[in-house]
Write a protein that holds these residues in place. Structure first.
Motif, PDB file in Angstrom:
ATOM      1  N   MET A 253      18.182 -17.527  15.079  1.00 43.14           N
ATOM      2  CA  MET A 253      16.744 -17.567  14.832  1.00 43.14           C
ATOM      3  C   MET A 253      16.184 -18.969  15.045  1.00 43.14           C
ATOM      4  N   THR A 254      16.982 -19.969  14.711  1.00 44.35           N
ATOM      5  CA  THR A 254      16.547 -21.360  14.908  1.00 44.35           C
ATOM      6  C   THR A 254      16.363 -21.659  16.391  1.00 44.35           C
ATOM      7  N   ILE A 255      17.311 -21.208  17.202  1.00 44.68           N
ATOM      8  CA  ILE A 255      17.206 -21.408  18.652  1.00 44.68           C
ATOM      9  C   ILE A 255      15.983 -20.699  19.199  1.00 44.68           C
ATOM     10  N   ILE A 256      15.778 -19.463  18.774  1.00 44.80           N
ATOM     11  CA  ILE A 256      14.622 -18.679  19.230  1.00 44.80           C
ATOM     12  C   ILE A 256      13.325 -19.379  18.847  1.00 44.80           C
TER      13      ILE A 256
ATOM     14  N   GLU B 112       9.471 -14.546  24.385  1.00 43.66           N
ATOM     15  CA  GLU B 112       8.260 -14.256  25.161  1.00 43.66           C
ATOM     16  C   GLU B 112       7.136 -13.777  24.255  1.00 43.66           C
ATOM     17  N   PHE B 113       7.467 -12.899  23.328  1.00 46.96           N
ATOM     18  CA  PHE B 113       6.464 -12.338  22.419  1.00 46.96           C
ATOM     19  C   PHE B 113       5.912 -13.399  21.475  1.00 46.96           C
ATOM     20  N   VAL B 114       6.810 -14.195  20.888  1.00 53.55           N
ATOM     21  CA  VAL B 114       6.379 -15.248  19.959  1.00 53.55           C
ATOM     22  C   VAL B 114       5.501 -16.259  20.683  1.00 53.55           C
ATOM     23  N   LYS B 115       5.864 -16.578  21.915  1.00 51.52           N
ATOM     24  CA  LYS B 115       5.063 -17.500  22.724  1.00 51.52           C
ATOM     25  C   LYS B 115       3.621 -17.012  22.852  1.00 51.52           C
TER      26      LYS B 115
ATOM     27  N   VAL C 266      12.111 -19.445  27.953  1.00 55.04           N
ATOM     28  CA  VAL C 266      12.380 -18.024  27.740  1.00 55.04           C
ATOM     29  C   VAL C 266      13.662 -17.608  28.465  1.00 55.04           C
ATOM     30  N   ILE C 267      13.776 -17.981  29.736  1.00 50.34           N
ATOM     31  CA  ILE C 267      14.964 -17.588  30.495  1.00 50.34           C
ATOM     32  C   ILE C 267      16.198 -18.341  30.006  1.00 50.34           C
ATOM     33  N   VAL C 268      16.021 -19.577  29.574  1.00 48.22           N
ATOM     34  CA  VAL C 268      17.149 -20.323  28.994  1.00 48.22           C
ATOM     35  C   VAL C 268      17.641 -19.616  27.735  1.00 48.22           C
ATOM     36  N   GLY C 269      16.712 -19.163  26.897  1.00 53.40           N
ATOM     37  CA  GLY C 269      17.083 -18.419  25.699  1.00 53.40           C
ATOM     38  C   GLY C 269      17.757 -17.107  26.020  1.00 53.40           C
TER      39      GLY C 269
ATOM     40  N   LEU D 229       8.691 -24.619  22.261  1.00 55.94           N
ATOM     41  CA  LEU D 229       8.690 -25.365  23.518  1.00 55.94           C
ATOM     42  C   LEU D 229       7.933 -24.600  24.600  1.00 55.94           C
ATOM     43  N   SER D 230       8.096 -23.285  24.603  1.00 49.80           N
ATOM     44  CA  SER D 230       7.410 -22.448  25.583  1.00 49.80           C
ATOM     45  C   SER D 230       5.901 -22.507  25.403  1.00 49.80           C
TER      46      SER D 230
END
Length: 260
Positions: free
Chosen positions: A71-74, A123-126, A107-110, A80-81
């Motif tokens: 979750m931290t990474i997300i 993508e959604f959170v962004k 997003v793609i890195v994640g 950042l996105s």
């Protein structure tokens, strides 16, 4: 006292933006319901992709739960996105209302690091954070387009990479993702996004076509607008994101994977 006043101003600003978003939402309920259904379908597709990968590779299905570090990474990549989404610039061959940004890069890195489901969540959170920060100038149409086309890129790209994590598969996945995003963008713009955008803005579609003709004299109708404007735009955008991903992913992946 100054901090109290500052926090009060922030609260008022956020409340005003939420109120404006709610007003727009009430006037666009049907489109929002459709958007939610599409989001659920995409999320289900991402879960199905991860389940298939887990079965094919004999690994654990990582989409089953969200650990604290995951979750931290997300959260970090989503933030950042959003920042990258603030830096937009137009391209020379399409009208100025089509702008490119590199918000798909985190997003793609994640998605490469954590899987397709994580990519959809980022993508959604962004999109949600961007709405809260900047509001919407397109009655959610632009945000919906950004989300759907972004997912069309991320899901196939991360799916092929996760099947076999090699540079060859990364290139294959990113190439397929770029083509799928370009195709999805063309279909969505022609049959849903441009008509809906014209409706909410009270502007005839011919206005958009004319703007395309100013950039390219070969554009004379919706079909040529999509083929010579929208599709090349999306190919260029996601090809750029793909190229940068290939350059940086291996250099930063060990940092992210150490936190999984």
């Amino acid at each position: 006292k100054r901090e109290t006043i500052s926090m009060k101003n922030v609260f008022v600003t956020v409340s005003e933006k939420l109120s404006k978003l709610a007003d727009v939402a009430r006037g666009n309920v049907g489109f929002l319901v459709l958007s939610v259904l599409v989001i659920l379908v995409l999320l289900a597709s991402a879960y199905a992709a991860e389940a298939y990968i887990a079965k094919k590779t004999g690994t654990k299905h990582k989409g089953e739960g969200l650990k604290v570090r995951r979750m931290t990474i997300i959260s970090m990549l989503s933030a950042l996105s959003v920042i990258l989404m603030l830096f937009k610039f137009p391209l020379w061959f399409v009208p100025s209302f089509y702008t490119i940004d590199f918000s798909e890069l985190p997003v793609i890195v994640g998605a490469f690091t954590l899987g397709p489901v994580a990519g959809i969540i980022i993508e959604f959170v962004k999109i949600v954070l961007n709405l809260l920060i900047n509001g919407t100038y397109t009655a959610f149409v632009g945000e919906f387009a950004n989300f759907i086309i972004g997912c069309a890129f991320v899901i196939p790209a991360s799916f092929f990479y996760y099947l076999k994590k090699t540079r060859k598969n990364a290139i294959l996945g990113l190439s397929i993702g770029t083509l799928v995003a370009a195709f999805a963008g063309g279909i969505l713009n022609a049959y849903m996004l441009l008509p809906k955008y014209a409706e909410v803005m009270g502007t005839p579609i011919s206005t958009f076509i004319d703007a395309g003709t100013e950039k390219n004299q070969l554009i004379s109708g919706m079909s040529s607008f999509i083929l010579l404007g929208v599709t090349p735009f999306n190919i260029f955008k996601y090809a750029m994101v793909s190229a940068i991903t290939l350059l940086i992913y291996k250099k930063i992946s060990h940092i992210l994977k150490s936190n999984k």
